[in-house]
Design a protein around this motif. Structure first.
Motif, PDB file in Angstrom:
ATOM      1  N   THR A   4      12.084  -0.493  -3.553  1.00  0.00           N
ATOM      2  CA  THR A   4      11.651   1.201  -3.388  1.00  0.00           C
ATOM      3  C   THR A   4      11.122   1.442  -2.852  1.00  0.00           C
ATOM      4  O   THR A   4      11.264   1.865  -1.209  1.00  0.00           O
ATOM      5  N   HIS A   5       9.699   0.866  -3.061  1.00  0.00           N
ATOM      6  CA  HIS A   5       8.632   1.690  -2.020  1.00  0.00           C
ATOM      7  C   HIS A   5       7.740   0.894  -1.485  1.00  0.00           C
ATOM      8  O   HIS A   5       7.083   1.545  -0.521  1.00  0.00           O
ATOM      9  N   GLY A   6       7.752   0.288  -1.022  1.00  0.00           N
ATOM     10  CA  GLY A   6       7.064  -0.685  -0.085  1.00  0.00           C
ATOM     11  C   GLY A   6       6.164  -1.853  -0.984  1.00  0.00           C
ATOM     12  O   GLY A   6       5.378  -0.564  -2.135  1.00  0.00           O
ATOM     13  N   PHE A   7       6.201  -3.015  -0.700  1.00  0.00           N
ATOM     14  CA  PHE A   7       4.961  -3.357  -1.298  1.00  0.00           C
ATOM     15  C   PHE A   7       3.758  -4.259  -1.101  1.00  0.00           C
ATOM     16  O   PHE A   7       2.696  -3.966  -2.192  1.00  0.00           O
ATOM     17  N   ILE A   8       3.389  -3.332   0.321  1.00  0.00           N
ATOM     18  CA  ILE A   8       2.312  -3.001   0.451  1.00  0.00           C
ATOM     19  C   ILE A   8       1.548  -1.788   0.025  1.00  0.00           C
ATOM     20  O   ILE A   8       0.619  -2.433  -0.973  1.00  0.00           O
ATOM     21  N   ARG A   9       2.633  -0.377  -0.424  1.00  0.00           N
ATOM     22  CA  ARG A   9       1.389   0.386  -1.288  1.00  0.00           C
ATOM     23  C   ARG A   9       1.538  -0.347  -2.844  1.00  0.00           C
ATOM     24  O   ARG A   9       0.461   0.192  -3.568  1.00  0.00           O
ATOM     25  N   ILE A  10       2.935  -0.691  -2.962  1.00  0.00           N
ATOM     26  CA  ILE A  10       2.876  -1.389  -4.505  1.00  0.00           C
ATOM     27  C   ILE A  10       2.035  -2.405  -4.616  1.00  0.00           C
ATOM     28  O   ILE A  10       1.083  -2.730  -6.192  1.00  0.00           O
ATOM     29  N   ASP A  11       1.911  -3.024  -4.320  1.00  0.00           N
ATOM     30  CA  ASP A  11       0.743  -4.117  -4.377  1.00  0.00           C
ATOM     31  C   ASP A  11      -0.832  -4.016  -4.925  1.00  0.00           C
ATOM     32  O   ASP A  11      -1.826  -4.150  -5.707  1.00  0.00           O
TER      33      ASP A  11
END
Length: 276
Positions: free
Chosen positions: A138-145
């Motif tokens: 939902t929020h994008g893996f760049i941010r979530i990682d």
């Protein structure tokens, strides 16, 4: 062996990383250093080469037929009867503190058909088990990682440092799907994840030096990608995985030359066994 003498273990999962595209890449300097200072071996994943079946095998120590995960819907799974690495470590020694952090919900979220990592609410209430669940889809893996890395560093620098941890990154896989495995964007995602690994490795090394702890850091992937991006089939590129190991003291236990995906959890648990 006393619990204090057993190595603390942190398993880093990098979804969709092809080692042949990282082993000589300037985007993967940390991963290449881990391989050079520790141990590297290739691993072949079972078909279908999808994240649900792959991580279920790696984390539970069972194969596709046993855990029943056939795809990413998890329909018909038998995960409740096959405890994950962290749960097995706890029941092997109930003083064990465990930690899991992932941005792909089926691995850790109690909502939906998973999770692969059991919630163990009683241990969470007792401060012996921590689960960090985020939604990268939902929020994008760049941010979530990046958030997953921050939570992991907070745990490593806390008074309740985990004894066994699983930390998952999906930015590389996401880039592979959208742009292809041979794209500049795949390498950019690899560089971001490599940076997360560098921060975690540095924190583990500092703990080992400052507190006299033994640590085993292991990196694994669940599948590869075809050059154009995508996976699920039986091509060598899709089935290709790897294991990296690094020990803070420099001495690694002897492992088999060939490790099947469902054997990884057992090998890690043996590192924590009292009679190792």
């Amino acid at each position: 062996m006393s619990p204090a003498a057993r190595p603390r273990i942190i398993l880093l999962g990098i979804d969709g990383l092809r080692w042949d595209l990282a082993s000589e890449s300037p985007s993967a300097s940390t991963l290449r250093s881990l391989a050079a200072e520790g141990d590297h071996r290739d691993m072949t994943m079972d078909v279908p080469t999808l994240s649900g079946p792959g991580w279920s095998s790696l984390l539970t120590g069972t194969d596709h037929a046993q855990h029943g995960v056939r795809d990413n819907t998890f329909v018909g799974h038998r995960l409740f009867g096959h405890p994950d690495l962290l749960s097995r470590a706890f029941y092997q020694d109930t003083s064990t503190r465990t930690f899991a952090a992932a941005g792909w919900p089926p691995l850790v979220s109690p909502e939906g058909l998973g999770p692969v990592i059991h919630q163990r609410l009683e241990q969470q209430k007792a401060g012996l088990h921590t689960v960090v669940s985020r939604d990268g889809e939902t929020h994008g893996f760049i941010r979530i990682d990046a958030e997953i890395a921050d939570f992991t560093l907070a745990a490593l620098n806390s008074r309740k440092v985990p004894d066994v941890a699983f930390v998952y990154f999906c930015d590389v896989d996401d880039a592979g799907h959208v742009y292809g495995a041979l794209s500049p964007q795949y390498q950019e995602a690899l560089a971001r994840v490599d940076g997360h690994v560098a921060r975690i490795w540095n924190a583990v090394g500092n703990r080992a030096a400052d507190h006299g702890e033994e640590w085993l850091l292991v990196v694994v992937a669940d599948h590869g990608h075809v050059d154009a991006g995508g996976h699920g089939g039986d091509s060598p590129e899709e089935r290709a995985s790897f294991i990296l190991r690094w020990a803070s003291g420099g001495d690694l236990s002897p492992w088999p030359a060939v490790v099947a995906p469902h054997q990884l959890a057992g090998l890690l648990l043996a590192e924590r066994a009292a009679d190792r």
